[in-house]
Design a protein around this motif. Structure first.
Motif, PDB file in Angstrom:
ATOM      1  N   CYS A 112       0.926  -1.135   0.071  1.00  0.00           N
ATOM      2  CA  CYS A 112      -0.050  -0.001  -0.133  1.00  0.00           C
ATOM      3  C   CYS A 112       0.891   1.107  -0.129  1.00  0.00           C
ATOM      4  O   CYS A 112       1.850   1.159   0.608  1.00  0.00           O
ATOM      5  CB  CYS A 112      -0.902   0.033   1.256  1.00  0.00           C
ATOM      6  SG  CYS A 112      -1.828   1.339   1.472  1.00  0.00           S
ATOM      7  N   PRO A 161      -6.912   6.900   2.667  1.00  0.00           N
ATOM      8  CA  PRO A 161      -5.812   7.812   2.993  1.00  0.00           C
ATOM      9  C   PRO A 161      -4.609   7.868   1.817  1.00  0.00           C
ATOM     10  O   PRO A 161      -3.939   8.776   1.983  1.00  0.00           O
ATOM     11  CB  PRO A 161      -5.183   7.540   4.187  1.00  0.00           C
ATOM     12  CG  PRO A 161      -5.447   6.180   4.505  1.00  0.00           C
ATOM     13  CD  PRO A 161      -6.595   5.636   3.744  1.00  0.00           C
ATOM     14  N   GLY A 171      -7.522   1.302   5.633  1.00  0.00           N
ATOM     15  CA  GLY A 171      -8.802   1.264   4.581  1.00  0.00           C
ATOM     16  C   GLY A 171      -8.558   1.839   3.215  1.00  0.00           C
ATOM     17  O   GLY A 171      -9.579   2.070   2.298  1.00  0.00           O
ATOM     18  N   SER A 172      -7.506   2.085   2.809  1.00  0.00           N
ATOM     19  CA  SER A 172      -7.138   2.492   1.378  1.00  0.00           C
ATOM     20  C   SER A 172      -7.418   1.337   0.593  1.00  0.00           C
ATOM     21  O   SER A 172      -7.196   0.049   0.637  1.00  0.00           O
ATOM     22  CB  SER A 172      -5.569   2.916   1.024  1.00  0.00           C
ATOM     23  OG  SER A 172      -5.162   3.914   1.829  1.00  0.00           O
ATOM     24  N   CYS A 196      -6.739  -2.487   1.404  1.00  0.00           N
ATOM     25  CA  CYS A 196      -5.486  -2.238   2.598  1.00  0.00           C
ATOM     26  C   CYS A 196      -6.083  -2.748   4.012  1.00  0.00           C
ATOM     27  O   CYS A 196      -7.102  -1.719   4.327  1.00  0.00           O
ATOM     28  CB  CYS A 196      -4.729  -1.113   2.545  1.00  0.00           C
ATOM     29  SG  CYS A 196      -3.502  -1.228   3.622  1.00  0.00           S
ATOM     30  N   ALA A 253       2.470   1.038   3.737  1.00  0.00           N
ATOM     31  CA  ALA A 253       3.263  -0.039   3.212  1.00  0.00           C
ATOM     32  C   ALA A 253       2.806  -1.217   3.900  1.00  0.00           C
ATOM     33  O   ALA A 253       3.461  -2.297   4.155  1.00  0.00           O
ATOM     34  CB  ALA A 253       4.716   0.134   3.586  1.00  0.00           C
ATOM     35  N   CYS A 254       1.518  -1.235   4.289  1.00  0.00           N
ATOM     36  CA  CYS A 254       0.755  -2.540   4.604  1.00  0.00           C
ATOM     37  C   CYS A 254       0.423  -3.433   3.401  1.00  0.00           C
ATOM     38  O   CYS A 254       0.580  -2.721   2.276  1.00  0.00           O
ATOM     39  CB  CYS A 254      -0.478  -2.038   5.432  1.00  0.00           C
ATOM     40  SG  CYS A 254      -0.433  -1.990   6.972  1.00  0.00           S
ATOM     41  N   CYS A 280      -4.801  -2.046   6.810  1.00  0.00           N
ATOM     42  CA  CYS A 280      -4.323  -1.212   8.095  1.00  0.00           C
ATOM     43  C   CYS A 280      -5.103  -0.117   8.261  1.00  0.00           C
ATOM     44  O   CYS A 280      -5.696   0.296   9.286  1.00  0.00           O
ATOM     45  CB  CYS A 280      -2.939  -0.912   7.726  1.00  0.00           C
ATOM     46  SG  CYS A 280      -1.905  -2.207   8.043  1.00  0.00           S
TER      47      CYS A 280
HETATM   48 FE1  FES Z   1      -2.692   1.273   3.846  1.00  0.00          FE
HETATM   49 FE2  FES Z   1      -2.237   2.851   5.674  1.00  0.00          FE
HETATM   50  S1  FES Z   1      -0.869   1.389   4.881  1.00  0.00           S
HETATM   51  S2  FES Z   1      -4.093   2.415   4.285  1.00  0.00           S
END
Ligand code: FES
Length: 501
Positions: free
Chosen positions: A454, A489, A476-477, A472, A458-459, A474
Protein backbone atom coordinates in the motif's frame (compact mmCIF):
# COMPACT_ATOMS: atom_id res chain seq x y z
CA UNK A 1 -27.21 -8.55 -10.89
CA UNK A 2 -25.61 -5.10 -11.30
CA UNK A 3 -22.29 -4.66 -9.50
CA UNK A 4 -22.84 -1.15 -8.19
CA UNK A 5 -25.04 0.95 -6.01
CA UNK A 6 -28.77 1.15 -6.71
CA UNK A 7 -28.42 4.96 -6.70
CA UNK A 8 -26.14 4.80 -9.75
CA UNK A 9 -29.02 3.38 -11.77
CA UNK A 10 -30.98 6.59 -11.08
CA UNK A 11 -28.10 9.01 -11.48
CA UNK A 12 -28.72 12.24 -13.37
CA UNK A 13 -26.72 11.52 -16.51
CA UNK A 14 -26.58 15.21 -17.43
CA UNK A 15 -24.41 16.03 -14.43
CA UNK A 16 -20.72 16.09 -15.29
CA UNK A 17 -17.81 18.42 -14.68
CA UNK A 18 -14.43 18.88 -16.37
CA UNK A 19 -11.08 17.72 -15.04
CA UNK A 20 -8.77 20.49 -13.81
CA UNK A 21 -6.10 21.18 -16.43
CA UNK A 22 -4.36 24.35 -15.20
CA UNK A 23 -3.36 26.15 -12.01
CA UNK A 24 -6.01 28.10 -10.12
CA UNK A 25 -6.24 30.15 -6.91
CA UNK A 26 -9.30 30.10 -4.65
CA UNK A 27 -10.21 30.91 -1.05
CA UNK A 28 -11.08 27.32 -0.14
CA UNK A 29 -10.09 24.10 -1.91
CA UNK A 30 -12.27 21.12 -1.04
CA UNK A 31 -10.95 17.61 -1.62
CA UNK A 32 -13.89 15.31 -2.28
CA UNK A 33 -17.28 15.85 -3.91
CA UNK A 34 -19.56 13.87 -1.62
CA UNK A 35 -22.08 15.23 0.86
CA UNK A 36 -19.42 16.86 3.08
CA UNK A 37 -17.60 18.52 0.18
CA UNK A 38 -20.61 19.76 -1.79
CA UNK A 39 -22.45 21.03 1.31
CA UNK A 40 -19.26 22.81 2.45
CA UNK A 41 -19.03 24.40 -1.01
CA UNK A 42 -22.65 25.51 -0.77
CA UNK A 43 -22.26 27.15 2.63
CA UNK A 44 -18.97 28.84 1.77
CA UNK A 45 -20.21 30.18 -1.57
CA UNK A 46 -23.27 31.57 0.21
CA UNK A 47 -20.88 33.49 2.47
CA UNK A 48 -18.99 34.95 -0.47
CA UNK A 49 -15.95 32.65 -0.64
CA UNK A 50 -14.46 31.46 -3.89
CA UNK A 51 -14.34 27.68 -3.79
CA UNK A 52 -13.00 24.76 -5.85
CA UNK A 53 -14.17 21.17 -5.35
CA UNK A 54 -11.64 18.54 -6.47
CA UNK A 55 -13.27 15.15 -6.89
CA UNK A 56 -11.08 12.18 -7.84
CA UNK A 57 -13.91 10.36 -9.64
CA UNK A 58 -17.52 11.60 -10.08
CA UNK A 59 -19.57 13.92 -7.87
CA UNK A 60 -21.62 12.00 -5.29
CA UNK A 61 -20.57 8.56 -6.51
CA UNK A 62 -18.12 7.76 -3.73
CA UNK A 63 -19.21 6.97 -0.18
CA UNK A 64 -22.31 9.19 -0.41
CA UNK A 65 -23.56 7.26 -3.43
CA UNK A 66 -22.98 3.97 -1.61
CA UNK A 67 -24.91 4.87 1.54
CA UNK A 68 -28.43 3.79 2.53
CA UNK A 69 -29.97 7.22 1.98
CA UNK A 70 -31.40 7.10 5.51
CA UNK A 71 -31.44 10.27 7.60
CA UNK A 72 -31.87 10.06 11.37
CA UNK A 73 -30.84 11.92 14.51
CA UNK A 74 -29.58 8.98 16.59
CA UNK A 75 -26.34 7.13 15.76
CA UNK A 76 -25.57 3.72 14.34
CA UNK A 77 -23.66 2.65 17.47
CA UNK A 78 -26.76 3.62 19.49
CA UNK A 79 -27.21 6.26 22.17
CA UNK A 80 -26.81 3.72 24.97
CA UNK A 81 -23.21 3.09 23.89
CA UNK A 82 -22.55 6.83 23.73
CA UNK A 83 -24.09 7.21 27.19
CA UNK A 84 -21.77 4.50 28.54
CA UNK A 85 -18.82 6.81 27.74
CA UNK A 86 -20.28 10.29 28.22
CA UNK A 87 -22.85 12.07 30.33
CA UNK A 88 -26.40 12.84 29.18
CA UNK A 89 -25.44 16.37 28.14
CA UNK A 90 -23.08 15.03 25.43
CA UNK A 91 -25.78 12.67 24.16
CA UNK A 92 -28.24 15.57 23.99
CA UNK A 93 -25.72 17.70 22.10
CA UNK A 94 -25.06 14.92 19.59
CA UNK A 95 -28.80 14.69 18.94
CA UNK A 96 -29.31 18.47 18.69
CA UNK A 97 -26.31 18.92 16.36
CA UNK A 98 -27.51 16.10 14.11
CA UNK A 99 -31.02 17.57 14.11
CA UNK A 100 -29.61 20.88 12.87
CA UNK A 101 -27.86 19.09 9.99
CA UNK A 102 -30.95 17.00 9.27
CA UNK A 103 -32.99 20.20 8.94
CA UNK A 104 -30.37 21.71 6.64
CA UNK A 105 -30.80 18.78 4.23
CA UNK A 106 -34.57 19.18 4.37
CA UNK A 107 -34.25 22.91 3.74
CA UNK A 108 -31.90 22.34 0.76
CA UNK A 109 -34.29 19.85 -0.82
CA UNK A 110 -37.08 22.39 -0.49
CA UNK A 111 -35.19 25.56 -1.43
CA UNK A 112 -33.45 24.09 -4.47
CA UNK A 113 -36.39 21.82 -5.37
CA UNK A 114 -34.12 18.81 -5.59
CA UNK A 115 -35.87 15.81 -7.10
CA UNK A 116 -34.39 13.13 -4.85
CA UNK A 117 -37.42 11.25 -3.48
CA UNK A 118 -37.08 12.87 -0.05
CA UNK A 119 -39.67 11.43 2.29
CA UNK A 120 -40.30 11.68 6.06
CA UNK A 121 -40.24 8.17 7.55
CA UNK A 122 -40.22 6.56 10.98
CA UNK A 123 -37.11 4.72 12.20
CA UNK A 124 -37.81 1.33 13.79
CA UNK A 125 -35.30 -0.44 16.03
CA UNK A 126 -36.00 -4.01 16.99
CA UNK A 127 -34.32 -7.18 18.21
CA UNK A 128 -35.45 -10.74 17.66
CA UNK A 129 -34.20 -12.05 21.01
CA UNK A 130 -34.06 -10.05 24.17
CA UNK A 131 -30.48 -8.80 24.45
CA UNK A 132 -31.70 -5.66 26.30
CA UNK A 133 -30.21 -3.47 23.56
CA UNK A 134 -33.57 -1.82 22.87
CA UNK A 135 -34.41 -1.61 26.56
CA UNK A 136 -31.15 0.30 27.15
CA UNK A 137 -31.90 2.58 24.20
CA UNK A 138 -35.35 3.36 25.56
CA UNK A 139 -33.82 4.20 28.94
CA UNK A 140 -31.42 6.74 27.39
CA UNK A 141 -34.14 8.18 25.14
CA UNK A 142 -36.29 8.77 28.26
CA UNK A 143 -33.40 10.39 30.12
CA UNK A 144 -32.79 12.92 27.35
CA UNK A 145 -36.48 13.41 26.49
CA UNK A 146 -36.20 11.96 23.01
CA UNK A 147 -39.73 11.00 21.95
CA UNK A 148 -40.22 7.34 20.99
CA UNK A 149 -43.12 4.92 20.71
CA UNK A 150 -43.68 1.22 21.30
CA UNK A 151 -44.17 -0.92 18.18
CA UNK A 152 -47.74 -1.66 17.15
CA UNK A 153 -49.24 -5.12 16.62
CA UNK A 154 -48.99 -4.56 12.86
CA UNK A 155 -45.17 -4.26 12.89
CA UNK A 156 -44.06 -6.55 10.04
CA UNK A 157 -40.96 -8.21 11.57
CA UNK A 158 -40.84 -10.85 14.29
CA UNK A 159 -39.38 -9.18 17.37
CA UNK A 160 -38.92 -9.47 21.06
CA UNK A 161 -38.62 -5.76 21.75
CA UNK A 162 -38.62 -2.63 19.62
CA UNK A 163 -39.18 1.11 19.43
CA UNK A 164 -40.13 3.75 16.87
CA UNK A 165 -38.79 7.26 16.32
CA UNK A 166 -40.94 9.49 14.13
CA UNK A 167 -39.93 12.24 11.71
CA UNK A 168 -36.75 10.72 10.36
CA UNK A 169 -36.32 10.65 6.56
CA UNK A 170 -35.09 8.88 3.43
CA UNK A 171 -33.91 10.07 0.04
CA UNK A 172 -31.79 9.14 -2.92
CA UNK A 173 -28.39 10.49 -1.77
CA UNK A 174 -26.85 10.64 -5.25
CA UNK A 175 -29.70 12.67 -6.75
CA UNK A 176 -29.54 14.97 -3.71
CA UNK A 177 -25.82 15.68 -4.18
CA UNK A 178 -26.10 16.04 -7.94
CA UNK A 179 -29.04 18.43 -7.42
CA UNK A 180 -27.20 20.46 -4.77
CA UNK A 181 -24.03 20.68 -6.87
CA UNK A 182 -26.10 21.82 -9.85
CA UNK A 183 -27.68 24.59 -7.79
CA UNK A 184 -24.34 26.14 -6.74
CA UNK A 185 -23.23 29.49 -8.06
CA UNK A 186 -20.96 28.59 -10.99
CA UNK A 187 -18.88 31.75 -10.83
CA UNK A 188 -17.66 31.28 -7.28
CA UNK A 189 -17.79 27.52 -7.20
CA UNK A 190 -15.65 25.53 -9.61
CA UNK A 191 -16.29 21.81 -9.54
CA UNK A 192 -13.83 19.37 -11.08
CA UNK A 193 -14.17 15.62 -11.59
CA UNK A 194 -11.45 13.08 -12.41
CA UNK A 195 -9.12 15.39 -10.49
CA UNK A 196 -7.14 13.45 -7.96
CA UNK A 197 -5.16 15.34 -5.31
CA UNK A 198 -1.74 13.70 -4.97
CA UNK A 199 -0.17 15.95 -2.33
CA UNK A 200 -1.03 18.75 0.05
CA UNK A 201 1.61 21.26 1.08
CA UNK A 202 0.97 23.82 3.76
CA UNK A 203 2.97 27.05 3.54
CA UNK A 204 2.90 30.08 5.79
CA UNK A 205 0.31 32.09 3.86
CA UNK A 206 -1.36 29.51 1.68
CA UNK A 207 -1.88 25.86 1.04
CA UNK A 208 -1.01 24.09 -2.22
CA UNK A 209 -2.83 21.07 -3.57
CA UNK A 210 -1.08 19.14 -6.31
CA UNK A 211 -3.08 17.22 -8.90
CA UNK A 212 -1.45 15.43 -11.87
CA UNK A 213 -2.05 18.43 -14.14
CA UNK A 214 -2.37 21.48 -11.90
CA UNK A 215 -1.63 23.20 -8.62
CA UNK A 216 -4.46 24.72 -6.62
CA UNK A 217 -3.48 27.52 -4.29
CA UNK A 218 -5.91 28.27 -1.46
CA UNK A 219 -6.20 29.94 1.93
CA UNK A 220 -7.84 26.85 3.40
CA UNK A 221 -8.22 23.21 2.36
CA UNK A 222 -11.00 20.89 3.51
CA UNK A 223 -10.42 17.14 3.54
CA UNK A 224 -13.91 15.92 2.65
CA UNK A 225 -12.73 12.49 1.59
CA UNK A 226 -14.27 10.45 4.42
CA UNK A 227 -10.83 9.97 5.93
CA UNK A 228 -8.03 12.55 5.56
CA UNK A 229 -5.51 11.97 2.81
CA UNK A 230 -1.87 11.44 3.76
CA UNK A 231 -0.02 10.41 6.86
CA UNK A 232 -2.45 11.78 9.41
CA UNK A 233 -1.46 9.34 12.11
CA UNK A 234 -3.59 10.96 14.82
CA UNK A 235 -6.70 9.94 12.86
CA UNK A 236 -5.54 6.67 11.35
CA UNK A 237 -4.72 5.26 14.78
CA UNK A 238 -8.09 6.18 16.28
CA UNK A 239 -10.36 5.17 13.41
CA UNK A 240 -11.32 1.63 12.46
CA UNK A 241 -12.01 1.20 8.70
CA UNK A 242 -15.04 -1.04 8.09
CA UNK A 243 -16.86 -2.18 5.01
CA UNK A 244 -20.33 -3.56 4.63
CA UNK A 245 -22.44 -4.66 1.70
CA UNK A 246 -25.75 -3.56 0.32
CA UNK A 247 -28.14 -5.50 -1.89
CA UNK A 248 -31.28 -4.38 -3.70
CA UNK A 249 -34.04 -6.81 -4.63
CA UNK A 250 -37.41 -6.87 -6.33
CA UNK A 251 -40.08 -8.73 -4.37
CA UNK A 252 -42.70 -11.10 -5.76
CA UNK A 253 -45.44 -9.33 -3.82
CA UNK A 254 -45.73 -5.58 -3.90
CA UNK A 255 -45.40 -5.42 -0.12
CA UNK A 256 -42.39 -3.21 0.37
CA UNK A 257 -42.03 -2.11 4.01
CA UNK A 258 -42.24 1.66 4.58
CA UNK A 259 -39.70 3.12 7.01
CA UNK A 260 -36.13 2.71 8.18
CA UNK A 261 -35.66 -0.65 9.90
CA UNK A 262 -32.66 -1.52 12.06
CA UNK A 263 -32.98 -5.15 13.08
CA UNK A 264 -30.64 -6.78 15.60
CA UNK A 265 -30.38 -10.54 15.12
CA UNK A 266 -27.96 -12.38 17.41
CA UNK A 267 -26.12 -9.07 17.72
CA UNK A 268 -25.80 -8.76 13.94
CA UNK A 269 -27.41 -5.59 12.66
CA UNK A 270 -29.21 -5.34 9.32
CA UNK A 271 -30.59 -2.10 7.95
CA UNK A 272 -33.62 -2.42 5.68
CA UNK A 273 -35.55 0.10 3.61
CA UNK A 274 -37.54 0.33 0.39
CA UNK A 275 -37.04 2.68 -2.55
CA UNK A 276 -39.52 3.64 -5.26
CA UNK A 277 -39.00 5.83 -8.28
CA UNK A 278 -41.53 5.93 -11.08
CA UNK A 279 -42.88 2.40 -11.40
CA UNK A 280 -39.74 0.81 -9.97
CA UNK A 281 -39.74 -0.64 -6.46
CA UNK A 282 -36.86 -2.14 -4.55
CA UNK A 283 -36.08 -3.54 -1.16
CA UNK A 284 -32.60 -2.61 0.12
CA UNK A 285 -30.67 -4.35 2.87
CA UNK A 286 -27.28 -3.35 4.22
CA UNK A 287 -25.17 -5.29 6.72
CA UNK A 288 -22.47 -7.88 7.35
CA UNK A 289 -19.78 -5.38 8.46
CA UNK A 290 -16.13 -6.42 8.48
CA UNK A 291 -12.75 -4.71 8.65
CA UNK A 292 -11.53 -3.49 5.26
CA UNK A 293 -9.13 -5.95 3.63
CA UNK A 294 -9.58 -8.58 6.34
CA UNK A 295 -12.45 -10.69 5.00
CA UNK A 296 -11.19 -14.09 3.86
CA UNK A 297 -14.00 -14.21 1.33
CA UNK A 298 -15.94 -11.01 0.65
CA UNK A 299 -18.49 -12.99 -1.35
CA UNK A 300 -19.45 -14.82 1.87
CA UNK A 301 -20.56 -11.46 3.33
CA UNK A 302 -22.76 -10.82 0.31
CA UNK A 303 -24.23 -14.33 0.62
CA UNK A 304 -24.94 -13.70 4.32
CA UNK A 305 -26.89 -10.59 3.38
CA UNK A 306 -28.79 -12.31 0.58
CA UNK A 307 -29.67 -15.23 2.86
CA UNK A 308 -30.96 -12.79 5.44
CA UNK A 309 -33.20 -11.07 2.87
CA UNK A 310 -34.44 -14.34 1.35
CA UNK A 311 -35.33 -15.75 4.76
CA UNK A 312 -37.66 -12.81 5.43
CA UNK A 313 -38.97 -11.65 2.05
CA UNK A 314 -40.39 -13.24 -1.06
CA UNK A 315 -37.55 -12.25 -3.39
CA UNK A 316 -38.15 -12.29 -7.15
CA UNK A 317 -34.58 -11.27 -8.01
CA UNK A 318 -31.57 -9.48 -6.59
CA UNK A 319 -30.82 -6.50 -8.80
CA UNK A 320 -27.79 -4.72 -7.30
CA UNK A 321 -24.91 -5.43 -4.96
CA UNK A 322 -22.43 -2.86 -3.67
CA UNK A 323 -20.03 -2.17 -0.83
CA UNK A 324 -19.76 0.91 1.37
CA UNK A 325 -16.97 2.01 3.67
CA UNK A 326 -17.07 3.73 7.04
CA UNK A 327 -14.59 4.77 9.70
CA UNK A 328 -15.51 4.14 13.31
CA UNK A 329 -13.95 6.53 15.85
CA UNK A 330 -12.61 4.93 19.03
CA UNK A 331 -14.36 7.48 21.26
CA UNK A 332 -17.60 7.34 19.19
CA UNK A 333 -17.51 10.98 18.04
CA UNK A 334 -16.43 12.24 14.60
CA UNK A 335 -13.43 14.55 14.15
CA UNK A 336 -14.45 17.88 12.63
CA UNK A 337 -12.32 21.01 12.61
CA UNK A 338 -8.78 22.25 12.12
CA UNK A 339 -6.14 19.57 11.91
CA UNK A 340 -4.06 21.51 14.44
CA UNK A 341 -4.63 24.90 16.02
CA UNK A 342 -4.08 27.54 13.30
CA UNK A 343 -3.67 24.92 10.57
CA UNK A 344 -5.08 25.83 7.15
CA UNK A 345 -6.18 22.21 6.75
CA UNK A 346 -9.63 21.26 8.01
CA UNK A 347 -10.77 17.68 8.41
CA UNK A 348 -14.04 15.81 8.72
CA UNK A 349 -13.83 12.10 9.46
CA UNK A 350 -15.00 9.27 11.71
CA UNK A 351 -18.68 9.40 10.76
CA UNK A 352 -19.21 5.64 11.25
CA UNK A 353 -22.27 4.77 9.12
CA UNK A 354 -23.98 8.05 10.00
CA UNK A 355 -22.22 10.12 7.33
CA UNK A 356 -25.13 11.76 5.48
CA UNK A 357 -26.14 13.74 8.55
CA UNK A 358 -22.62 14.01 10.03
CA UNK A 359 -21.23 15.09 6.62
CA UNK A 360 -23.78 17.92 6.52
CA UNK A 361 -23.01 18.82 10.12
CA UNK A 362 -19.29 18.85 9.29
CA UNK A 363 -19.96 21.30 6.45
CA UNK A 364 -21.82 23.62 8.86
CA UNK A 365 -19.02 23.52 11.44
CA UNK A 366 -16.21 23.84 8.87
CA UNK A 367 -17.84 26.80 7.12
CA UNK A 368 -17.86 28.55 10.52
CA UNK A 369 -14.22 27.57 11.07
CA UNK A 370 -13.16 29.07 7.73
CA UNK A 371 -14.93 32.27 8.73
CA UNK A 372 -13.44 32.12 12.25
CA UNK A 373 -16.96 32.17 13.60
CA UNK A 374 -17.90 30.33 16.80
CA UNK A 375 -19.93 27.17 16.30
CA UNK A 376 -21.78 25.76 19.34
CA UNK A 377 -20.67 22.20 18.52
CA UNK A 378 -17.00 22.84 17.66
CA UNK A 379 -15.72 21.63 21.05
CA UNK A 380 -17.79 18.43 20.92
CA UNK A 381 -16.20 17.27 17.65
CA UNK A 382 -12.83 19.04 17.97
CA UNK A 383 -10.53 17.45 15.36
CA UNK A 384 -7.32 17.94 17.34
CA UNK A 385 -8.72 16.38 20.51
CA UNK A 386 -7.00 13.54 22.26
CA UNK A 387 -9.47 11.55 24.29
CA UNK A 388 -7.49 8.60 25.68
CA UNK A 389 -9.93 7.70 28.45
CA UNK A 390 -12.97 7.57 26.16
CA UNK A 391 -11.09 5.88 23.31
CA UNK A 392 -8.99 3.47 25.37
CA UNK A 393 -10.46 -0.02 24.76
CA UNK A 394 -11.28 0.48 21.10
CA UNK A 395 -8.00 2.35 20.45
CA UNK A 396 -5.96 -0.57 21.77
CA UNK A 397 -8.10 -3.07 19.86
CA UNK A 398 -7.85 -1.24 16.52
CA UNK A 399 -4.10 -0.69 16.80
CA UNK A 400 -3.42 -4.25 17.91
CA UNK A 401 -5.40 -5.27 14.84
CA UNK A 402 -3.21 -3.10 12.56
CA UNK A 403 -0.05 -4.40 14.23
CA UNK A 404 -1.34 -7.95 13.71
CA UNK A 405 -1.92 -7.28 10.02
CA UNK A 406 1.58 -5.83 9.64
CA UNK A 407 3.10 -8.87 11.35
CA UNK A 408 1.11 -11.24 9.14
CA UNK A 409 2.35 -9.33 6.11
CA UNK A 410 5.98 -9.40 7.22
CA UNK A 411 5.93 -13.15 7.66
CA UNK A 412 3.75 -13.90 4.62
CA UNK A 413 5.55 -15.94 1.98
CA UNK A 414 2.96 -15.47 -0.79
CA UNK A 415 0.06 -17.52 -2.11
CA UNK A 416 2.61 -19.77 -3.76
CA UNK A 417 0.80 -19.58 -7.06
CA UNK A 418 2.55 -19.67 -10.35
CA UNK A 419 1.53 -16.95 -12.77
CA UNK A 420 -0.10 -19.41 -15.16
CA UNK A 421 -2.21 -20.90 -12.37
CA UNK A 422 -4.25 -17.75 -11.87
CA UNK A 423 -7.51 -18.06 -13.77
CA UNK A 424 -9.18 -15.13 -15.56
CA UNK A 425 -11.02 -12.97 -12.98
CA UNK A 426 -8.83 -14.27 -10.16
CA UNK A 427 -6.03 -12.68 -8.18
CA UNK A 428 -3.19 -13.63 -5.86
CA UNK A 429 -0.30 -12.14 -3.94
CA UNK A 430 3.00 -13.80 -4.72
CA UNK A 431 6.61 -13.19 -3.74
CA UNK A 432 9.11 -12.80 -6.60
CA UNK A 433 12.74 -11.82 -6.08
CA UNK A 434 11.87 -10.76 -2.54
CA UNK A 435 9.09 -8.43 -3.75
CA UNK A 436 5.43 -8.87 -2.90
CA UNK A 437 3.33 -8.65 -6.01
CA UNK A 438 -0.43 -8.27 -6.42
CA UNK A 439 -1.49 -10.14 -9.54
CA UNK A 440 -4.83 -10.00 -11.24
CA UNK A 441 -5.75 -11.80 -14.44
CA UNK A 442 -8.39 -10.01 -16.48
CA UNK A 443 -11.10 -11.94 -18.32
CA UNK A 444 -9.14 -11.64 -21.58
CA UNK A 445 -6.12 -13.22 -19.87
CA UNK A 446 -4.14 -9.99 -19.51
CA UNK A 447 -2.16 -9.92 -16.30
CA UNK A 448 -1.98 -6.81 -14.13
CA UNK A 449 1.11 -6.87 -11.92
CA UNK A 450 1.35 -4.34 -9.11
CA UNK A 451 3.39 -3.93 -5.98
CA UNK A 452 1.35 -5.42 -3.13
CA UNK A 453 2.55 -2.70 -0.76
CA UNK A 454 0.00 0.00 0.00
CA UNK A 455 1.34 3.43 -0.93
CA UNK A 456 0.07 4.87 2.36
CA UNK A 457 2.22 3.10 4.94
CA UNK A 458 3.30 -0.08 3.17
CA UNK A 459 0.89 -2.65 4.61
CA UNK A 460 0.13 -5.45 2.17
CA UNK A 461 -3.07 -5.16 0.17
CA UNK A 462 -5.56 -8.04 0.07
CA UNK A 463 -7.87 -9.12 -2.75
CA UNK A 464 -11.57 -8.25 -2.54
CA UNK A 465 -13.33 -10.84 -4.70
CA UNK A 466 -16.67 -9.01 -4.81
CA UNK A 467 -15.54 -5.56 -5.85
CA UNK A 468 -12.40 -6.70 -7.69
CA UNK A 469 -10.17 -4.36 -5.75
CA UNK A 470 -7.01 -4.44 -3.68
CA UNK A 471 -7.94 -3.43 -0.12
CA UNK A 472 -5.51 -2.41 2.61
CA UNK A 473 -6.28 -3.89 6.03
CA UNK A 474 -4.41 -1.21 7.97
CA UNK A 475 -6.23 2.09 7.33
CA UNK A 476 -8.69 1.21 4.59
CA UNK A 477 -7.10 2.43 1.35
CA UNK A 478 -8.52 0.64 -1.68
CA UNK A 479 -7.10 0.36 -5.20
CA UNK A 480 -8.58 -0.81 -8.49
CA UNK A 481 -6.98 -3.52 -10.61
CA UNK A 482 -4.93 -0.92 -12.49
CA UNK A 483 -3.58 0.24 -9.11
CA UNK A 484 -5.47 3.57 -8.99
CA UNK A 485 -6.73 4.76 -5.60
CA UNK A 486 -10.47 4.20 -5.12
CA UNK A 487 -10.66 5.56 -1.58
CA UNK A 488 -8.82 5.85 1.72
CA UNK A 489 -5.82 7.83 2.94
CA UNK A 490 -3.36 6.78 0.18
CA UNK A 491 -2.53 9.54 -2.30
CA UNK A 492 -0.78 7.41 -4.90
CA UNK A 493 -1.53 4.40 -7.07
CA UNK A 494 0.03 0.97 -6.45
CA UNK A 495 3.24 0.74 -8.39
CA UNK A 496 3.12 -1.12 -11.69
CA UNK A 497 5.78 -3.84 -11.87
CA UNK A 498 7.46 -5.47 -14.85
CA UNK A 499 8.66 -9.03 -14.35
CA UNK A 500 10.04 -11.79 -16.49
CA UNK A 501 7.32 -14.46 -16.52
FE1 FES B 1 -2.59 1.08 3.67
FE2 FES B 1 -2.48 2.85 5.65
S1 FES B 1 -1.00 1.36 5.10
S2 FES B 1 -4.08 2.48 4.27
Amino acid sequence: MVQGSLWNSYSNKNVSYPALKGDIAVDVAIIGGGITGITSAQLLVERGYKVAVLEAKSIGKGTTGHSTGNLYVIIDELLSKLKSKYDGKVVERVISSRLEAFKKIEQNVKNFQIDCDYKKQPLFLFEDANTFKILEEKKVAKEIDLAFFELSEAFPFIHDDGMRLDDQAQFNPLLYIQGLAGALDGENCQIYEETCVRAVEEEENRILLHTPEAIVSAKHAIHATHTPKGLEIQYHTTLGPYREYGVAARLKSNEYPEGIFWGYYDNKKYSIRSYSRGNDNFLLAVGSPHKVGQAKDNQAHVEDLKNFVESRFNVAEFTHVWGGQNYKPADLLPYIGRKKTNSRELVATGFSTDGLVYGTLAAIILADKVEDKFNPYEDLYEASRHNPAKAAGKFIKENANVAGELFKDLTFKGDDKDLVEILPGEAAVIVRDGKKLALYKENDGKLSILSALCTHMACEVHWNNVEKSWDCPCHGSRFDTSGEVIEGPAFNALKKIEINK
